[in-house]
Design a protein around this motif. Sequence first.
Motif, short mmCIF file in Angstrom:
data_model
loop_
_atom_site.label_atom_id
_atom_site.label_comp_id
_atom_site.label_asym_id
_atom_site.label_seq_id
_atom_site.Cartn_x
_atom_site.Cartn_y
_atom_site.Cartn_z
N VAL A 24 0.66 -1.09 -0.22
CA VAL A 24 0.32 -0.26 0.12
C VAL A 24 0.71 1.66 0.36
O VAL A 24 0.89 2.01 -0.47
CB VAL A 24 -0.63 0.48 0.69
N VAL B 31 -7.15 5.57 3.57
CA VAL B 31 -5.89 5.12 3.03
C VAL B 31 -5.30 5.40 4.29
O VAL B 31 -4.44 4.93 4.46
CB VAL B 31 -5.53 5.53 2.05
N LEU C 220 -10.06 -1.26 -0.32
CA LEU C 220 -9.76 0.20 -0.59
C LEU C 220 -10.43 0.99 -1.02
O LEU C 220 -10.02 1.83 -1.83
CB LEU C 220 -8.31 0.41 0.45
N VAL D 295 -5.56 4.05 -3.73
CA VAL D 295 -5.07 4.86 -2.71
C VAL D 295 -5.84 6.10 -3.20
O VAL D 295 -5.57 6.77 -1.96
CB VAL D 295 -4.02 4.48 -2.51
#
Length: 349
Positions: A57, A75, A138, A141
């Motif tokens: 991530v 995020v 998610l 991002v």
Amino acid sequence: MVDVAGSVGGVMSPVLQVGQWLAAPIWRQFKYLFNYRSNFNSLQEQVDKLKNTRDEVQHKVTAAERNVEEIKQNVKNWQEVVEKTITKAEQLIQQNANNPRCFKGLCPNFIIYYKQSKKAFKLKRDDIDPLLQQERELGPVSNPSNPREIWLRTSEDYLTFESRNSTMKNVWAALNDESVFMIGVYGMGGLGKTTLVQEIGRKAEKEKLFEEIVFVEVSESPDIKKLQTTIADKLKLKFENESEMANKLYSRMEKKNILLILDNIWKPVELDKMVGIPCGADRGRNKLLFTTRNVDVLEKMGSTKNFGMGFLKDDEAWTLFTEMAGNCDNVNIKKLKQLLHEKNLNFKI
């Protein structure tokens, strides 16, 4: 005998039921001790997996930041919780490695093992597993950002001159006057009209006078399609075809609070019909700020507040010249100044 057996069975049934009720929680507590090693092994595996996911991530976040994109708040929140959870898990794993033993180290401390095993199981189940699941949900991002244009950043090159202060104050007062829609600054080329309106734009952004501020150079031979496209790009507006450009731009600016600075206009432009800029009842709190060499252009476009710019005073012009000269030797600059005066040259900017 049958009656006695039935009687005994009737008595034993509730007893067995109670025993079953007691056995279940007892086993749940005992399993933490029984599964002590497997709970910590499982915790370590999930921590390693969470670290790898965190790094993946972060790679996406770094790439998005380099592309000047805005990182989503969910995020950021996920990353913050992940770091806290990893720290908490690693502390528990380290405590387990340093466990004291009873009877001078001859046997483990079962009470501590039980408590830590329970913590390890619940930390994996209630914290780490949900975080790994959340990562899958998610999505992207980041969102595309709207970075500030270079000219809007603080300008150390702008010099304040007394002869320009009145024009600056007049334009600023017009921007704050709700009854004024169009404002013009006119004068010969090279007088600093562009520099002045850009400084006003920076001040307007700092004081949050407008929701958006757009600066566009028009040029001597304006291309309407190019002008529309430039304004639309700065307003993050997309067109599917050229035929809808004026209508869509009109709808984008309709009844908004936008400052549109059109620099270096040479001839009148039909802003509403040709370009798509609301100029009538739909203009809302929008303002148009123009610069041009010819005041007639402003008057023909309907600008009601127009302010002329003249030459700088001699001392102001010299200050500007020495500032622009930068690293030139001071002696040479003095000689140049003396030469200009000896030749009676009209040093104007």
